[in-house]
Write a protein that holds these residues in place. Structure first.
Motif, PDB file in Angstrom:
ATOM      1  N   UNK A 136       0.845  -1.199   0.000  1.00  0.00           N
ATOM      2  CA  UNK A 136       0.000   0.000   0.000  1.00  0.00           C
ATOM      3  C   UNK A 136       0.878   1.245   0.000  1.00  0.00           C
ATOM      4  N   UNK A 137       1.904   1.254   0.821  1.00  0.00           N
ATOM      5  CA  UNK A 137       2.804   2.411   0.866  1.00  0.00           C
ATOM      6  C   UNK A 137       3.454   2.637  -0.497  1.00  0.00           C
ATOM      7  N   UNK A 138       3.865   1.574  -1.152  1.00  0.00           N
ATOM      8  CA  UNK A 138       4.490   1.688  -2.468  1.00  0.00           C
ATOM      9  C   UNK A 138       3.516   2.229  -3.509  1.00  0.00           C
ATOM     10  N   UNK A 139       2.288   1.735  -3.494  1.00  0.00           N
ATOM     11  CA  UNK A 139       1.281   2.217  -4.448  1.00  0.00           C
ATOM     12  C   UNK A 139       0.979   3.701  -4.231  1.00  0.00           C
ATOM     13  N   UNK A 140       0.868   4.117  -2.983  1.00  0.00           N
ATOM     14  CA  UNK A 140       0.620   5.524  -2.703  1.00  0.00           C
ATOM     15  C   UNK A 140       1.822   6.390  -3.092  1.00  0.00           C
ATOM     16  N   UNK A 141       3.031   5.865  -2.872  1.00  0.00           N
ATOM     17  CA  UNK A 141       4.238   6.586  -3.300  1.00  0.00           C
ATOM     18  C   UNK A 141       4.221   6.790  -4.806  1.00  0.00           C
ATOM     19  N   UNK A 142       3.861   5.757  -5.552  1.00  0.00           N
ATOM     20  CA  UNK A 142       3.789   5.878  -7.012  1.00  0.00           C
ATOM     21  C   UNK A 142       2.781   6.947  -7.426  1.00  0.00           C
ATOM     22  N   UNK A 143       1.665   7.011  -6.719  1.00  0.00           N
ATOM     23  CA  UNK A 143       0.663   8.036  -7.028  1.00  0.00           C
ATOM     24  C   UNK A 143       1.230   9.429  -6.750  1.00  0.00           C
ATOM     25  N   UNK A 144       1.927   9.585  -5.633  1.00  0.00           N
ATOM     26  CA  UNK A 144       2.551  10.877  -5.329  1.00  0.00           C
ATOM     27  C   UNK A 144       3.577  11.263  -6.397  1.00  0.00           C
ATOM     28  N   UNK A 145       4.344  10.283  -6.871  1.00  0.00           N
ATOM     29  CA  UNK A 145       5.328  10.568  -7.919  1.00  0.00           C
ATOM     30  C   UNK A 145       4.665  11.140  -9.162  1.00  0.00           C
ATOM     31  N   UNK A 146       3.490  10.618  -9.515  1.00  0.00           N
ATOM     32  CA  UNK A 146       2.804  11.130 -10.699  1.00  0.00           C
ATOM     33  C   UNK A 146       2.167  12.493 -10.433  1.00  0.00           C
ATOM     34  N   UNK A 147       1.695  12.733  -9.215  1.00  0.00           N
ATOM     35  CA  UNK A 147       1.082  14.019  -8.876  1.00  0.00           C
ATOM     36  C   UNK A 147       2.116  15.137  -8.704  1.00  0.00           C
ATOM     37  N   UNK A 148       3.319  14.760  -8.295  1.00  0.00           N
ATOM     38  CA  UNK A 148       4.388  15.732  -8.043  1.00  0.00           C
ATOM     39  C   UNK A 148       5.610  15.368  -8.876  1.00  0.00           C
ATOM     40  N   UNK A 149       5.620  15.768 -10.156  1.00  0.00           N
ATOM     41  CA  UNK A 149       6.738  15.423 -11.036  1.00  0.00           C
ATOM     42  C   UNK A 149       8.032  16.140 -10.635  1.00  0.00           C
ATOM     43  N   UNK A 150       9.106  15.809 -11.327  1.00  0.00           N
ATOM     44  CA  UNK A 150      10.441  16.319 -10.994  1.00  0.00           C
ATOM     45  C   UNK A 150      10.514  17.847 -10.926  1.00  0.00           C
ATOM     46  N   UNK A 151       9.685  18.556 -11.705  1.00  0.00           N
ATOM     47  CA  UNK A 151       9.768  20.021 -11.696  1.00  0.00           C
ATOM     48  C   UNK A 151       9.429  20.627 -10.337  1.00  0.00           C
ATOM     49  N   UNK A 152       8.894  19.815  -9.415  1.00  0.00           N
ATOM     50  CA  UNK A 152       8.631  20.334  -8.078  1.00  0.00           C
ATOM     51  C   UNK A 152       9.917  20.704  -7.344  1.00  0.00           C
ATOM     52  N   UNK A 153      11.041  20.148  -7.716  1.00  0.00           N
ATOM     53  CA  UNK A 153      12.310  20.557  -7.098  1.00  0.00           C
ATOM     54  C   UNK A 153      12.565  22.034  -7.396  1.00  0.00           C
ATOM     55  N   UNK A 154      12.377  22.436  -8.642  1.00  0.00           N
ATOM     56  CA  UNK A 154      12.570  23.837  -9.024  1.00  0.00           C
ATOM     57  C   UNK A 154      11.481  24.722  -8.430  1.00  0.00           C
TER      58      UNK A 154
END
Length: 185
Positions: free
Chosen positions: A130-148
């Motif tokens: 469950x934690x992994x699936x939710x992490x994957x969802x967060x990755x799609x909601x917050x793409x790499x450009x969130x660092x900038x």
């Protein structure tokens, strides 16, 4: 559970283990800024290469643990893991034995990193899936450009605070920027 974010510059972290779980955990620790001592009596080539000069080809002894605040343990077998968890606790070291909930003082959440933006999901060790699936969802909601994006918000915050703006003004201006740029759905 009480979530915490550890600063590896202030808390000494070590890893004791063998196999692919040790390699994965070492990679995760490095991504978080840690450079842990790695205790591995039988490291495979990948673990030895990644650990480099931080590798000790043995299990930690009590004197080794006196220098550690947090210890991750995996891939050593039940007997060795139990003994190491007991020794760590005797030395007042927080210990996590991978996938052995009764031997864990803490659980490592599933992590999404976007520069200094760190988002975590934890099920208290109850369901890594469950934690992994939710992490994957967060990755799609917050793409790499969130660092900038976070750097942009931090620059705004620092500039406005230096100009004398209050924290509530900075928060409002940050929200306005996020809304204007449509960064959140």
């Amino acid at each position: 559970m009480i979530p915490l974010a550890l600063d590896p510059a202030r808390v000494t972290i070590a890893l004791a283990g063998n196999g692919p779980l040790a390699l994965r955990r070492l990679t995760q620790l490095r991504e978080g800024g840690a450079d842990p001592q790695v205790f591995s009596p039988e490291p495979d080539g990948e673990l030895a290469a990644l650990a480099g000069d931080r590798l000790v080809r043995a299990l930690p002894e009590a004197s080794d643990l006196d220098k550690v605040g947090v210890l991750y343990v995996m891939g050593l077998g039940t007997e060795a893991e139990t003994a190491l968890a007991d020794l760590a606790r005797q030395r007042r070291v927080l210990v996590n034995v991978e996938d052995v909930i009764p031997l864990c003082d803490f659980h490592s959440p599933s992590v999404v990193r976007r520069g200094d933006l760190v988002m975590t999901v934890s099920t208290g060790g109850r369901s890594p899936t469950v934690a992994s699936l939710l992490r994957q969802r967060l990755e799609s909601l917050f793409p790499e450009e969130w660092a900038e994006r976070l750097r942009t918000i931090a620059e705004l915050r620092n500039r406005r605070r230096a100009e004398g703006a209050s924290m509530s003004e900075v928060a409002r201006e940050s929200r306005d920027l996020i809304d204007r740029e449509k960064w959140l759905p």
